[in-house]
Design a protein around this motif. Structure first.
Motif, short mmCIF file in Angstrom:
data_model
loop_
_atom_site.label_atom_id
_atom_site.label_comp_id
_atom_site.label_asym_id
_atom_site.label_seq_id
_atom_site.Cartn_x
_atom_site.Cartn_y
_atom_site.Cartn_z
N LEU A 93 38.94 24.75 5.95
CA LEU A 93 38.75 26.19 6.73
C LEU A 93 37.94 27.12 5.94
O LEU A 93 37.02 27.76 6.57
CB LEU A 93 40.22 26.76 7.01
CG LEU A 93 40.30 28.06 7.99
CD1 LEU A 93 39.53 28.08 9.31
CD2 LEU A 93 41.62 28.67 7.58
N TRP A 94 38.08 27.22 4.65
CA TRP A 94 37.40 28.54 3.99
C TRP A 94 35.84 27.70 3.51
O TRP A 94 35.16 28.68 3.17
CB TRP A 94 38.31 28.41 2.69
CG TRP A 94 39.46 28.93 2.87
CD1 TRP A 94 40.73 28.43 2.92
CD2 TRP A 94 39.80 30.41 3.26
NE1 TRP A 94 41.63 29.24 3.06
CE2 TRP A 94 41.05 30.46 3.34
CE3 TRP A 94 39.11 31.43 3.54
CZ2 TRP A 94 41.87 31.56 3.75
CZ3 TRP A 94 39.51 32.78 3.87
CH2 TRP A 94 41.08 32.81 3.95
N PHE A 95 35.52 26.48 3.76
CA PHE A 95 34.15 26.37 3.77
C PHE A 95 33.25 25.96 5.25
O PHE A 95 32.22 25.78 5.24
CB PHE A 95 34.19 24.75 3.09
CG PHE A 95 34.80 24.85 1.97
CD1 PHE A 95 34.14 25.39 0.63
CD2 PHE A 95 36.26 24.32 1.80
CE1 PHE A 95 34.84 25.35 -0.42
CE2 PHE A 95 36.88 24.45 0.55
CZ PHE A 95 36.19 24.97 -0.38
N LYS A 96 33.73 26.60 6.24
CA LYS A 96 33.12 26.72 7.48
C LYS A 96 32.20 27.58 7.43
O LYS A 96 32.67 28.60 6.85
CB LYS A 96 34.07 26.49 8.72
CG LYS A 96 34.99 25.34 8.97
CD LYS A 96 35.65 25.13 10.13
CE LYS A 96 36.58 23.98 10.22
NZ LYS A 96 37.43 23.95 11.19
N PRO A 97 31.17 27.50 8.16
CA PRO A 97 30.54 26.50 9.18
C PRO A 97 29.89 25.36 8.66
O PRO A 97 29.18 24.60 9.58
CB PRO A 97 29.76 27.16 10.20
CG PRO A 97 29.26 28.14 9.51
CD PRO A 97 30.24 28.65 8.27
N ALA A 98 30.32 24.96 7.48
CA ALA A 98 29.63 23.87 6.85
C ALA A 98 30.33 22.60 7.47
O ALA A 98 31.18 22.77 8.24
CB ALA A 98 29.87 23.64 5.30
N SER A 99 29.53 21.24 7.31
CA SER A 99 29.89 20.19 7.94
C SER A 99 30.24 19.01 7.04
O SER A 99 29.57 19.07 5.92
CB SER A 99 29.18 19.71 9.22
OG SER A 99 27.80 19.41 8.54
N SER A 100 31.07 18.16 7.32
CA SER A 100 31.25 16.76 6.30
C SER A 100 31.20 15.57 7.27
O SER A 100 31.55 15.63 8.39
CB SER A 100 32.65 16.93 5.71
OG SER A 100 32.91 18.09 4.89
#
Length: 466
Positions: A93-100
Protein backbone atom coordinates in the motif's frame (compact mmCIF):
# COMPACT_ATOMS: atom_id res chain seq x y z
CA UNK A 1 37.59 -32.82 -18.31
CA UNK A 2 37.03 -34.05 -21.83
CA UNK A 3 37.54 -31.19 -24.24
CA UNK A 4 34.53 -32.02 -26.44
CA UNK A 5 32.16 -31.97 -23.44
CA UNK A 6 33.39 -28.57 -22.35
CA UNK A 7 33.28 -27.21 -25.89
CA UNK A 8 29.65 -28.32 -26.25
CA UNK A 9 28.78 -26.63 -22.98
CA UNK A 10 30.57 -23.40 -23.97
CA UNK A 11 28.74 -23.33 -27.33
CA UNK A 12 25.42 -23.73 -25.55
CA UNK A 13 26.24 -21.02 -23.04
CA UNK A 14 27.17 -18.63 -25.88
CA UNK A 15 23.95 -19.45 -27.77
CA UNK A 16 21.93 -18.92 -24.60
CA UNK A 17 23.47 -15.49 -24.06
CA UNK A 18 22.74 -14.47 -27.66
CA UNK A 19 19.04 -15.33 -27.25
CA UNK A 20 18.41 -14.97 -23.54
CA UNK A 21 14.61 -15.34 -23.59
CA UNK A 22 13.42 -17.20 -26.71
CA UNK A 23 9.79 -16.57 -27.75
CA UNK A 24 7.16 -19.26 -27.43
CA UNK A 25 7.14 -20.30 -31.14
CA UNK A 26 10.84 -21.18 -30.88
CA UNK A 27 10.27 -23.21 -27.72
CA UNK A 28 7.23 -24.92 -29.22
CA UNK A 29 9.24 -25.88 -32.30
CA UNK A 30 11.81 -27.63 -30.12
CA UNK A 31 9.09 -29.47 -28.24
CA UNK A 32 7.46 -30.55 -31.49
CA UNK A 33 10.77 -31.89 -32.78
CA UNK A 34 11.25 -33.79 -29.52
CA UNK A 35 7.74 -35.24 -29.87
CA UNK A 36 8.46 -36.35 -33.44
CA UNK A 37 11.75 -37.91 -32.34
CA UNK A 38 9.94 -40.10 -29.81
CA UNK A 39 6.85 -40.86 -31.88
CA UNK A 40 8.59 -41.67 -35.16
CA UNK A 41 11.20 -43.95 -33.60
CA UNK A 42 9.10 -45.94 -31.13
CA UNK A 43 10.06 -49.34 -32.50
CA UNK A 44 13.78 -48.56 -32.67
CA UNK A 45 13.67 -47.19 -29.13
CA UNK A 46 11.85 -50.22 -27.74
CA UNK A 47 14.21 -52.61 -29.53
CA UNK A 48 17.31 -50.86 -28.19
CA UNK A 49 16.00 -50.80 -24.61
CA UNK A 50 15.00 -54.46 -24.83
CA UNK A 51 18.48 -55.37 -26.05
CA UNK A 52 20.05 -53.46 -23.16
CA UNK A 53 17.86 -55.28 -20.62
CA UNK A 54 18.35 -58.65 -22.37
CA UNK A 55 14.57 -58.49 -22.75
CA UNK A 56 11.82 -55.97 -22.14
CA UNK A 57 8.44 -56.17 -23.81
CA UNK A 58 7.69 -53.57 -26.49
CA UNK A 59 4.35 -52.98 -24.76
CA UNK A 60 6.04 -52.12 -21.46
CA UNK A 61 8.24 -49.50 -23.10
CA UNK A 62 5.17 -48.07 -24.85
CA UNK A 63 3.22 -47.89 -21.58
CA UNK A 64 5.91 -46.76 -19.17
CA UNK A 65 8.12 -44.58 -21.37
CA UNK A 66 6.67 -43.56 -24.74
CA UNK A 67 3.14 -42.75 -23.55
CA UNK A 68 4.08 -40.55 -20.54
CA UNK A 69 6.84 -38.85 -22.54
CA UNK A 70 4.40 -37.85 -25.31
CA UNK A 71 1.72 -36.84 -22.79
CA UNK A 72 4.19 -34.58 -21.01
CA UNK A 73 5.20 -32.89 -24.26
CA UNK A 74 1.55 -32.42 -25.27
CA UNK A 75 0.82 -30.88 -21.85
CA UNK A 76 3.72 -28.44 -22.25
CA UNK A 77 2.60 -27.48 -25.76
CA UNK A 78 -0.92 -26.77 -24.47
CA UNK A 79 0.15 -24.68 -21.50
CA UNK A 80 3.68 -23.42 -22.09
CA UNK A 81 2.69 -20.05 -23.56
CA UNK A 82 0.61 -19.41 -20.44
CA UNK A 83 3.42 -20.50 -18.10
CA UNK A 84 5.85 -17.98 -19.59
CA UNK A 85 3.52 -14.99 -19.23
CA UNK A 86 4.61 -12.05 -17.11
CA UNK A 87 2.63 -12.31 -13.87
CA UNK A 88 1.31 -9.25 -12.07
CA UNK A 89 1.78 -9.12 -8.31
CA UNK A 90 0.34 -6.78 -5.71
CA UNK A 91 2.39 -3.85 -4.47
CA UNK A 92 2.47 -2.76 -0.84
CA UNK A 93 0.00 0.00 0.00
CA UNK A 94 2.69 2.50 0.97
CA UNK A 95 4.61 1.98 -2.29
CA UNK A 96 1.74 2.64 -4.69
CA UNK A 97 1.28 3.70 -7.46
CA UNK A 98 4.39 1.64 -8.23
CA UNK A 99 3.81 -1.82 -9.75
CA UNK A 100 5.24 -5.31 -9.25
CA UNK A 101 5.48 -8.30 -11.53
CA UNK A 102 7.31 -11.60 -12.06
CA UNK A 103 9.02 -12.39 -15.35
CA UNK A 104 9.96 -16.06 -15.95
CA UNK A 105 13.28 -16.35 -17.77
CA UNK A 106 15.35 -19.37 -18.84
CA UNK A 107 18.24 -20.24 -16.56
CA UNK A 108 20.51 -20.96 -19.53
CA UNK A 109 22.11 -24.40 -19.88
CA UNK A 110 20.56 -27.33 -18.04
CA UNK A 111 22.25 -30.67 -17.35
CA UNK A 112 20.24 -33.88 -17.03
CA UNK A 113 21.74 -37.14 -15.73
CA UNK A 114 19.57 -40.09 -16.78
CA UNK A 115 19.39 -43.51 -15.05
CA UNK A 116 19.22 -46.85 -16.83
CA UNK A 117 15.81 -48.07 -15.66
CA UNK A 118 13.66 -45.73 -17.82
CA UNK A 119 16.25 -44.20 -20.15
CA UNK A 120 13.74 -42.59 -22.52
CA UNK A 121 11.14 -41.17 -20.14
CA UNK A 122 13.63 -39.97 -17.54
CA UNK A 123 15.47 -38.09 -20.28
CA UNK A 124 12.49 -36.70 -22.19
CA UNK A 125 10.47 -35.74 -19.09
CA UNK A 126 12.97 -33.22 -17.70
CA UNK A 127 14.02 -32.20 -21.23
CA UNK A 128 10.42 -31.20 -21.90
CA UNK A 129 10.33 -28.93 -18.87
CA UNK A 130 13.74 -27.42 -19.66
CA UNK A 131 12.84 -26.72 -23.30
CA UNK A 132 9.46 -25.24 -22.40
CA UNK A 133 11.31 -22.89 -20.07
CA UNK A 134 13.57 -21.83 -22.98
CA UNK A 135 16.82 -23.52 -21.95
CA UNK A 136 19.57 -25.38 -23.82
CA UNK A 137 20.02 -28.96 -22.61
CA UNK A 138 22.87 -31.42 -22.18
CA UNK A 139 21.93 -35.03 -21.36
CA UNK A 140 24.14 -37.75 -19.86
CA UNK A 141 22.78 -41.23 -20.59
CA UNK A 142 23.64 -44.28 -18.48
CA UNK A 143 26.44 -46.66 -19.43
CA UNK A 144 24.13 -49.55 -18.44
CA UNK A 145 21.91 -48.92 -21.50
CA UNK A 146 24.57 -48.43 -24.21
CA UNK A 147 22.44 -49.38 -27.23
CA UNK A 148 19.68 -46.96 -26.34
CA UNK A 149 22.22 -44.27 -25.40
CA UNK A 150 23.87 -44.55 -28.81
CA UNK A 151 20.51 -44.47 -30.62
CA UNK A 152 19.24 -41.52 -28.58
CA UNK A 153 22.41 -39.53 -29.26
CA UNK A 154 22.05 -40.15 -32.99
CA UNK A 155 18.36 -39.20 -33.03
CA UNK A 156 18.99 -36.00 -31.09
CA UNK A 157 21.87 -35.06 -33.41
CA UNK A 158 19.53 -35.43 -36.41
CA UNK A 159 16.72 -33.37 -34.89
CA UNK A 160 18.55 -30.61 -33.02
CA UNK A 161 21.47 -28.26 -33.48
CA UNK A 162 24.44 -29.03 -31.19
CA UNK A 163 23.79 -25.83 -29.22
CA UNK A 164 20.13 -26.77 -28.59
CA UNK A 165 20.38 -30.32 -27.21
CA UNK A 166 23.42 -32.55 -26.89
CA UNK A 167 23.75 -36.10 -25.57
CA UNK A 168 26.87 -37.24 -23.75
CA UNK A 169 27.61 -40.96 -23.43
CA UNK A 170 30.30 -42.70 -21.45
CA UNK A 171 31.18 -44.40 -18.18
CA UNK A 172 31.09 -43.27 -14.57
CA UNK A 173 34.10 -41.01 -15.11
CA UNK A 174 32.24 -39.21 -17.92
CA UNK A 175 29.29 -38.79 -15.52
CA UNK A 176 31.58 -37.20 -12.92
CA UNK A 177 33.00 -34.80 -15.49
CA UNK A 178 29.49 -33.99 -16.69
CA UNK A 179 28.30 -33.19 -13.15
CA UNK A 180 31.27 -30.88 -12.67
CA UNK A 181 30.29 -28.60 -15.57
CA UNK A 182 29.02 -25.16 -14.45
CA UNK A 183 25.40 -25.75 -15.44
CA UNK A 184 22.71 -23.25 -14.55
CA UNK A 185 20.74 -26.19 -13.13
CA UNK A 186 21.51 -29.91 -12.84
CA UNK A 187 18.85 -32.62 -12.54
CA UNK A 188 19.99 -36.07 -11.45
CA UNK A 189 17.84 -39.20 -11.27
CA UNK A 190 19.45 -42.22 -9.64
CA UNK A 191 20.60 -43.76 -6.39
CA UNK A 192 21.00 -41.88 -3.14
CA UNK A 193 24.67 -42.93 -2.96
CA UNK A 194 25.50 -41.42 -6.36
CA UNK A 195 23.31 -38.41 -5.55
CA UNK A 196 25.79 -37.45 -2.81
CA UNK A 197 28.63 -37.36 -5.36
CA UNK A 198 26.58 -35.36 -7.88
CA UNK A 199 25.66 -32.76 -5.29
CA UNK A 200 29.29 -32.43 -4.16
CA UNK A 201 30.46 -31.95 -7.76
CA UNK A 202 27.75 -29.36 -8.41
CA UNK A 203 28.60 -27.46 -5.23
CA UNK A 204 32.00 -26.43 -6.63
CA UNK A 205 30.13 -24.27 -9.17
CA UNK A 206 27.22 -23.40 -6.85
CA UNK A 207 25.04 -25.17 -9.39
CA UNK A 208 21.49 -25.67 -8.07
CA UNK A 209 20.39 -29.29 -8.21
CA UNK A 210 17.20 -31.29 -8.41
CA UNK A 211 17.84 -34.79 -7.05
CA UNK A 212 15.33 -37.53 -7.86
CA UNK A 213 16.56 -40.39 -5.73
CA UNK A 214 14.72 -43.43 -4.42
CA UNK A 215 14.51 -45.10 -1.07
CA UNK A 216 12.09 -47.59 0.37
CA UNK A 217 8.57 -46.67 -0.74
CA UNK A 218 5.97 -48.38 1.47
CA UNK A 219 2.56 -49.76 0.55
CA UNK A 220 0.06 -49.85 3.42
CA UNK A 221 -3.02 -52.05 3.15
CA UNK A 222 -5.39 -50.36 5.57
CA UNK A 223 -7.96 -52.15 7.73
CA UNK A 224 -10.77 -50.98 5.46
CA UNK A 225 -9.12 -51.79 2.13
CA UNK A 226 -10.41 -54.00 -0.65
CA UNK A 227 -7.67 -56.49 0.19
CA UNK A 228 -7.47 -58.54 -3.01
CA UNK A 229 -7.68 -55.43 -5.20
CA UNK A 230 -4.87 -53.90 -3.16
CA UNK A 231 -2.71 -56.97 -3.73
CA UNK A 232 -3.34 -56.77 -7.47
CA UNK A 233 -2.36 -53.10 -7.73
CA UNK A 234 0.73 -53.62 -5.56
CA UNK A 235 1.80 -56.53 -7.80
CA UNK A 236 1.25 -54.40 -10.91
CA UNK A 237 3.47 -51.69 -9.44
CA UNK A 238 6.10 -54.15 -8.29
CA UNK A 239 6.37 -56.24 -11.46
CA UNK A 240 6.43 -53.37 -13.97
CA UNK A 241 9.99 -53.36 -15.32
CA UNK A 242 10.62 -56.27 -12.89
CA UNK A 243 10.57 -53.86 -9.98
CA UNK A 244 13.38 -51.73 -11.43
CA UNK A 245 11.43 -48.55 -10.75
CA UNK A 246 12.36 -45.80 -8.30
CA UNK A 247 8.76 -45.54 -7.05
CA UNK A 248 8.01 -49.28 -7.02
CA UNK A 249 6.50 -50.53 -3.73
CA UNK A 250 9.55 -51.55 -1.73
CA UNK A 251 7.74 -53.26 1.16
CA UNK A 252 4.14 -53.86 2.24
CA UNK A 253 2.52 -53.32 5.63
CA UNK A 254 -0.54 -55.55 6.16
CA UNK A 255 -2.90 -55.96 9.13
CA UNK A 256 -1.68 -58.55 11.62
CA UNK A 257 -2.58 -62.10 10.61
CA UNK A 258 -2.95 -61.22 6.90
CA UNK A 259 0.52 -62.18 5.59
CA UNK A 260 -0.56 -65.61 4.36
CA UNK A 261 -3.65 -64.13 2.75
CA UNK A 262 -1.41 -61.63 0.97
CA UNK A 263 0.86 -64.42 -0.27
CA UNK A 264 -2.02 -66.56 -1.53
CA UNK A 265 -3.64 -63.63 -3.32
CA UNK A 266 -0.29 -62.50 -4.78
CA UNK A 267 0.37 -65.93 -6.29
CA UNK A 268 -3.05 -65.90 -7.98
CA UNK A 269 -2.54 -62.38 -9.28
CA UNK A 270 0.92 -63.11 -10.64
CA UNK A 271 -0.26 -66.29 -12.36
CA UNK A 272 -3.03 -64.33 -14.09
CA UNK A 273 -0.66 -61.54 -15.17
CA UNK A 274 2.28 -63.69 -16.31
CA UNK A 275 1.02 -67.18 -17.20
CA UNK A 276 3.58 -69.80 -18.21
CA UNK A 277 6.47 -67.58 -17.13
CA UNK A 278 9.09 -70.27 -17.51
CA UNK A 279 8.39 -70.94 -21.19
CA UNK A 280 6.63 -68.75 -23.73
CA UNK A 281 5.79 -65.62 -21.71
CA UNK A 282 7.48 -62.51 -23.11
CA UNK A 283 5.78 -59.85 -20.98
CA UNK A 284 8.15 -60.05 -18.00
CA UNK A 285 11.28 -57.87 -18.03
CA UNK A 286 14.80 -59.12 -17.34
CA UNK A 287 17.18 -57.62 -14.78
CA UNK A 288 19.41 -55.06 -16.49
CA UNK A 289 22.84 -56.58 -15.78
CA UNK A 290 24.55 -59.63 -14.24
CA UNK A 291 25.72 -57.43 -11.35
CA UNK A 292 22.20 -56.29 -10.51
CA UNK A 293 20.90 -59.88 -10.85
CA UNK A 294 23.58 -61.16 -8.45
CA UNK A 295 22.77 -58.38 -5.96
CA UNK A 296 19.11 -59.44 -5.81
CA UNK A 297 20.14 -63.04 -5.22
CA UNK A 298 22.45 -61.91 -2.42
CA UNK A 299 19.72 -59.80 -0.79
CA UNK A 300 17.29 -62.74 -0.76
CA UNK A 301 19.89 -65.25 0.44
CA UNK A 302 21.16 -62.99 3.23
CA UNK A 303 17.61 -62.36 4.48
CA UNK A 304 16.88 -66.08 4.59
CA UNK A 305 20.13 -66.81 6.42
CA UNK A 306 19.04 -64.29 9.06
CA UNK A 307 15.64 -65.91 9.56
CA UNK A 308 13.34 -64.55 6.83
CA UNK A 309 11.11 -66.87 4.83
CA UNK A 310 10.98 -66.65 1.04
CA UNK A 311 7.65 -67.14 -0.75
CA UNK A 312 8.13 -67.40 -4.54
CA UNK A 313 5.10 -66.22 -6.52
CA UNK A 314 5.62 -68.88 -9.19
CA UNK A 315 7.49 -72.16 -9.65
CA UNK A 316 10.03 -70.74 -12.12
CA UNK A 317 13.48 -70.27 -10.64
CA UNK A 318 15.65 -67.19 -11.29
CA UNK A 319 17.73 -67.71 -14.44
CA UNK A 320 21.16 -66.03 -14.65
CA UNK A 321 21.35 -66.73 -18.40
CA UNK A 322 18.25 -64.69 -19.25
CA UNK A 323 18.45 -62.60 -16.06
CA UNK A 324 14.76 -63.33 -15.49
CA UNK A 325 14.04 -63.07 -11.76
CA UNK A 326 10.45 -64.02 -10.78
CA UNK A 327 9.06 -62.12 -7.79
CA UNK A 328 9.58 -63.41 -4.26
CA UNK A 329 7.83 -62.30 -1.07
CA UNK A 330 9.87 -62.16 2.12
CA UNK A 331 8.26 -62.55 5.54
CA UNK A 332 9.88 -62.47 8.97
CA UNK A 333 12.18 -59.63 7.98
CA UNK A 334 13.65 -57.07 10.37
CA UNK A 335 15.37 -53.72 10.07
CA UNK A 336 18.82 -55.23 10.51
CA UNK A 337 18.64 -57.08 7.20
CA UNK A 338 20.15 -55.56 4.05
CA UNK A 339 16.85 -56.04 2.25
CA UNK A 340 15.24 -53.65 4.74
CA UNK A 341 18.12 -51.16 4.76
CA UNK A 342 18.73 -50.79 1.02
CA UNK A 343 16.38 -49.85 -1.78
CA UNK A 344 15.58 -53.20 -3.40
CA UNK A 345 15.10 -52.10 -7.02
CA UNK A 346 13.89 -55.51 -8.14
CA UNK A 347 11.16 -58.13 -7.64
CA UNK A 348 11.73 -58.88 -3.94
CA UNK A 349 8.86 -57.74 -1.73
CA UNK A 350 9.03 -57.85 2.10
CA UNK A 351 5.64 -58.17 3.79
CA UNK A 352 5.39 -56.91 7.39
CA UNK A 353 2.44 -57.07 9.83
CA UNK A 354 1.12 -54.17 11.91
CA UNK A 355 -1.26 -54.18 14.87
CA UNK A 356 -3.03 -50.89 14.13
CA UNK A 357 -2.82 -48.08 11.60
CA UNK A 358 -0.85 -45.88 14.01
CA UNK A 359 1.77 -48.62 14.27
CA UNK A 360 2.05 -48.68 10.48
CA UNK A 361 2.42 -44.88 10.45
CA UNK A 362 5.06 -45.04 13.18
CA UNK A 363 7.04 -47.63 11.18
CA UNK A 364 7.06 -45.44 8.07
CA UNK A 365 8.01 -42.34 10.08
CA UNK A 366 10.87 -44.16 11.83
CA UNK A 367 12.67 -44.49 8.49
CA UNK A 368 13.95 -42.00 5.90
CA UNK A 369 11.17 -40.23 4.02
CA UNK A 370 10.26 -42.23 0.91
CA UNK A 371 9.91 -41.09 -2.68
CA UNK A 372 6.40 -42.58 -2.82
CA UNK A 373 3.79 -43.87 -0.40
CA UNK A 374 0.87 -46.11 -1.32
CA UNK A 375 -2.23 -46.42 0.85
CA UNK A 376 -5.10 -48.81 0.18
CA UNK A 377 -8.13 -47.85 2.21
CA UNK A 378 -11.82 -46.95 1.76
CA UNK A 379 -12.41 -45.07 5.02
CA UNK A 380 -11.96 -41.35 4.46
CA UNK A 381 -10.97 -40.59 8.06
CA UNK A 382 -8.22 -43.22 7.93
CA UNK A 383 -6.96 -41.89 4.61
CA UNK A 384 -6.86 -38.34 5.97
CA UNK A 385 -5.09 -39.53 9.14
CA UNK A 386 -2.33 -41.30 7.20
CA UNK A 387 -1.92 -38.37 4.79
CA UNK A 388 -1.54 -35.87 7.65
CA UNK A 389 0.81 -38.01 9.72
CA UNK A 390 3.30 -39.06 7.01
CA UNK A 391 5.63 -37.15 4.69
CA UNK A 392 6.68 -38.56 1.32
CA UNK A 393 7.64 -37.40 -2.14
CA UNK A 394 4.27 -38.36 -3.65
CA UNK A 395 1.23 -40.53 -2.97
CA UNK A 396 -1.14 -42.79 -4.86
CA UNK A 397 -4.23 -43.88 -2.92
CA UNK A 398 -5.77 -47.22 -3.90
CA UNK A 399 -3.19 -47.66 -6.65
CA UNK A 400 0.55 -47.56 -7.29
CA UNK A 401 2.84 -45.53 -9.55
CA UNK A 402 0.15 -43.45 -11.23
CA UNK A 403 0.84 -40.16 -9.44
CA UNK A 404 4.00 -39.87 -11.55
CA UNK A 405 1.89 -39.73 -14.73
CA UNK A 406 -0.13 -36.67 -13.65
CA UNK A 407 1.35 -33.66 -15.42
CA UNK A 408 -0.37 -31.19 -13.09
CA UNK A 409 1.29 -32.75 -10.02
CA UNK A 410 4.92 -32.11 -9.06
CA UNK A 411 7.19 -35.15 -9.01
CA UNK A 412 10.04 -35.12 -6.54
CA UNK A 413 11.45 -36.53 -3.34
CA UNK A 414 11.88 -35.23 0.17
CA UNK A 415 14.81 -35.69 2.51
CA UNK A 416 16.78 -38.81 1.64
CA UNK A 417 14.56 -39.45 -1.40
CA UNK A 418 15.53 -36.22 -3.11
CA UNK A 419 15.03 -32.49 -3.39
CA UNK A 420 13.20 -30.29 -5.83
CA UNK A 421 10.48 -31.32 -8.27
CA UNK A 422 9.47 -31.17 -11.91
CA UNK A 423 6.66 -32.18 -14.33
CA UNK A 424 4.33 -29.71 -15.99
CA UNK A 425 4.38 -26.16 -14.68
CA UNK A 426 6.47 -27.27 -11.70
CA UNK A 427 9.21 -28.34 -14.10
CA UNK A 428 8.92 -25.08 -16.01
CA UNK A 429 9.48 -23.16 -12.78
CA UNK A 430 12.36 -25.43 -11.71
CA UNK A 431 14.23 -24.53 -14.90
CA UNK A 432 13.28 -20.83 -14.86
CA UNK A 433 14.32 -17.79 -12.91
CA UNK A 434 11.10 -16.16 -11.73
CA UNK A 435 12.55 -12.66 -11.82
CA UNK A 436 10.79 -10.16 -9.52
CA UNK A 437 10.49 -6.66 -11.01
CA UNK A 438 9.44 -3.54 -9.07
CA UNK A 439 8.66 -0.49 -11.23
CA UNK A 440 8.61 2.88 -9.53
CA UNK A 441 5.99 5.44 -10.55
CA UNK A 442 6.95 8.93 -11.68
CA UNK A 443 4.91 10.23 -8.73
CA UNK A 444 5.91 8.59 -5.46
CA UNK A 445 6.70 9.27 -1.84
CA UNK A 446 10.10 7.57 -1.70
CA UNK A 447 11.80 10.95 -1.40
CA UNK A 448 10.26 11.37 2.07
CA UNK A 449 12.24 8.37 3.36
CA UNK A 450 15.83 9.49 2.87
CA UNK A 451 18.41 11.41 4.88
CA UNK A 452 18.58 13.79 6.52
CA UNK A 453 16.29 12.05 9.01
CA UNK A 454 14.29 14.91 10.51
CA UNK A 455 10.73 15.60 11.62
CA UNK A 456 9.20 14.63 8.28
CA UNK A 457 10.90 11.25 8.43
CA UNK A 458 9.71 10.74 12.02
CA UNK A 459 6.10 11.53 11.04
CA UNK A 460 6.30 9.09 8.12
CA UNK A 461 7.66 6.30 10.32
CA UNK A 462 4.80 6.80 12.77
CA UNK A 463 2.41 6.13 9.89
CA UNK A 464 4.38 3.15 8.62
CA UNK A 465 5.12 1.43 11.96
CA UNK A 466 1.82 1.10 13.80
Amino acid sequence: MRQDMRQTFDAMRAASLRAQTPPWPERADRLQRLRALVKDNREKIAAAISADFHHRAFQETELAEVFPALEGIAHALRHGRHWMRVRRRSTGLWFKPASSKIMPQPLGVVGIVVPWNYPLYLAVGPMTAALAAGNRVMVKQSEFTPRFAELFAALVAEAFAPDEIAVVNGDAEAAREFSALPFDHLLFTGSTAVGHHVMRAASDNLTPVTLELGGKSPAIIGPGADFDKAVERILVGKTLNAGQTCIAPDYVLVPEGQQQRFADSARRVFASMYPDLGNSNTDYTSIVSPRHFARLQELAAAAQQEGAAAVPLCDTAPDPATRRFPPVLLTGVNDGMRVMREEIFGPLLPVLPYAGIDEAIAYVNAHPRPLALYLFEKNGATIDHVMRQTVSGGVSINDTLLHIAQDDLPFGGVGASGMGAYHGEYGFETFSKLKPIFRQSAFNGAGLLKPPYGKTFARMMKLLVR
